[in-house]
Design an enzyme around this catalytic site. Sequence first.
Site, PDB file in Angstrom:
ATOM      1  CB  CYS A  32       1.359   0.008   3.615  1.00 24.08           C
ATOM      2  SG  CYS A  32       2.008  -1.498   4.270  1.00 24.08           S
ATOM      3  N   GLY A  35       0.802  -1.235   0.000  1.00 27.68           N
ATOM      4  CA  GLY A  35       0.000   0.000   0.000  1.00 27.68           C
ATOM      5  C   GLY A  35       0.825   1.270   0.000  1.00 27.68           C
TER       6      GLY A  35
HETATM    7  P1  5GP Z   1      -3.047   1.750  -1.964  1.00 29.20           P
HETATM    8  O1  5GP Z   1      -4.130   1.591  -3.003  1.00 29.20           O
HETATM    9  O2  5GP Z   1      -3.100   3.076  -1.306  1.00 29.20           O
HETATM   10  O3  5GP Z   1      -1.695   1.408  -2.488  1.00 29.20           O
HETATM   11  O4  5GP Z   1      -3.334   0.637  -0.853  1.00 29.20           O
HETATM   12  C1  5GP Z   1      -4.543   0.600  -0.121  1.00 29.20           C
HETATM   13  C2  5GP Z   1      -4.472  -0.519   0.897  1.00 29.20           C
HETATM   14  O5  5GP Z   1      -3.403  -0.307   1.818  1.00 29.20           O
HETATM   15  C3  5GP Z   1      -5.682  -0.646   1.796  1.00 29.20           C
HETATM   16  O6  5GP Z   1      -6.784  -1.224   1.180  1.00 29.20           O
HETATM   17  C4  5GP Z   1      -5.129  -1.492   2.942  1.00 29.20           C
HETATM   18  O7  5GP Z   1      -5.112  -2.861   2.626  1.00 29.20           O
HETATM   19  C5  5GP Z   1      -3.688  -1.027   3.025  1.00 29.20           C
HETATM   20  N1  5GP Z   1      -3.485  -0.119   4.170  1.00 29.20           N
HETATM   21  C6  5GP Z   1      -4.204   0.961   4.516  1.00 29.20           C
HETATM   22  N2  5GP Z   1      -3.705   1.559   5.612  1.00 29.20           N
HETATM   23  C7  5GP Z   1      -2.638   0.830   5.983  1.00 29.20           C
HETATM   24  C8  5GP Z   1      -1.697   0.931   7.070  1.00 29.20           C
HETATM   25  O8  5GP Z   1      -1.721   1.837   7.888  1.00 29.20           O
HETATM   26  N3  5GP Z   1      -0.761  -0.043   7.139  1.00 29.20           N
HETATM   27  C9  5GP Z   1      -0.697  -1.063   6.229  1.00 29.20           C
HETATM   28  N4  5GP Z   1       0.228  -1.992   6.398  1.00 29.20           N
HETATM   29  N5  5GP Z   1      -1.536  -1.159   5.179  1.00 29.20           N
HETATM   30  C10 5GP Z   1      -2.504  -0.237   5.076  1.00 29.20           C
END
Ligand code: 5GP
Length: 348
Positions: free
Chosen positions: A187, A184
């Site tokens: 993340c 993410g």
């Molecule tokens: P993106 O589309 O922004 O790359 O990823 C979204 C996903 O990141 C979310 O659906 C969730 O699974 C993950 N995510 C959201 N917040 C966090 C966080 O604080 N820590 C981690 N490890 N993953 C997150």
Amino acid sequence: MHIDRDIKLDFKDVLIRPKRSALPSRAEVDITREFLFKHSGKRYRGVPVIAANMDTVGSFDMARALAPYGLSTALHKHYRDEELAAFFKALRPKLKASAFYSLGITKADLDKFKRVMQRAGDAVHYVCIDVANGYSETFVKFVAEFRRAWPGLTLMAGNVVTGEMTEELILAGVDIVKVGIGPGSVCTTRVMTGVGYPQLSAVIECADAAHGLGGRICADGGCTSPGDVAKAFGGGADFVMLGGMLAGHDESAGEIVEQDGGRFKRFYGMSSRTAMEKYTGGVAQYRASEGKEVLVPYRGPVSETVQGILGGLRSACTYVGARTLKELTKRTTFVRVSMESNELFGEN
Ligand code: 5GP
């Protein structure tokens, strides 16, 4: 200690090879999909892209803005009971496919879910059980009990990144396994723990395992462009979940922040210090935050971004001769690359 020497891939490591096709134009491509879910027995029809259940992305406003395009929203879990019940009830007449109720696996999460079901049970059709680490026995047990209690709900749950755990979850009653640990945009799991799995390989391997059992997967995290969304579908994802790509819009919760002459919106991980301070009164002593906060440039209404994503997806289908999104994966050959795009004038 064991080393897996197979090469595992991220989106940036590949491109989709074009193929000769008889498709005259991208306007002819159908990017909706239909599924009959393994456990709930319910049918779905829509564009299988889902807004992430993050409090800045998975908002009521986002759900209302995405629904006309056929996209879904996993609502974040911090709305109050009565707000959720009212929203689902209002949704009932028209937008059935568009909203997932999200919950974690604590007793408080389950109690709240039961209360909302009492008020609006017949309006809730999709549920997302979400934990950072889908490998725990408690999680699998929770999912299995949930499935026994609500046989007719379509259940998405995760996150995992390997075939054997995907199978275990499907056997426990999950219709859609959510795939992704660490990719993410906000993340920090990979840096904080050293744990993770390159997302495209996770998608390919988990999709293979799920489809063998009649289950589905949702690729969650790591998409940074419409091209990445196409690669996720090309790799076998049935659904793709987006956080960062949908952040920074009018429908993303939070105020506009003015800084250095630019306009931004705050976006943060659900396990970031920001989120923990907001909802649980701080970072508990035994854990570290595994998310960060960023300022993303303000981008106006989400509709233009959505049109860009859907346009990119249609075009990807045209390049490989896929008349429907379903055909994309069958017609996808990935080529490994060392440079994904030309960045002479910056990204994009
Ligand atoms: P993106 O589309 O922004 O790359 O990823 C979204 C996903 O990141 C979310 O659906 C969730 O699974 C993950 N995510 C959201 N917040 C966090 C966080 O604080 N820590 C981690 N490890 N993953 C997150």
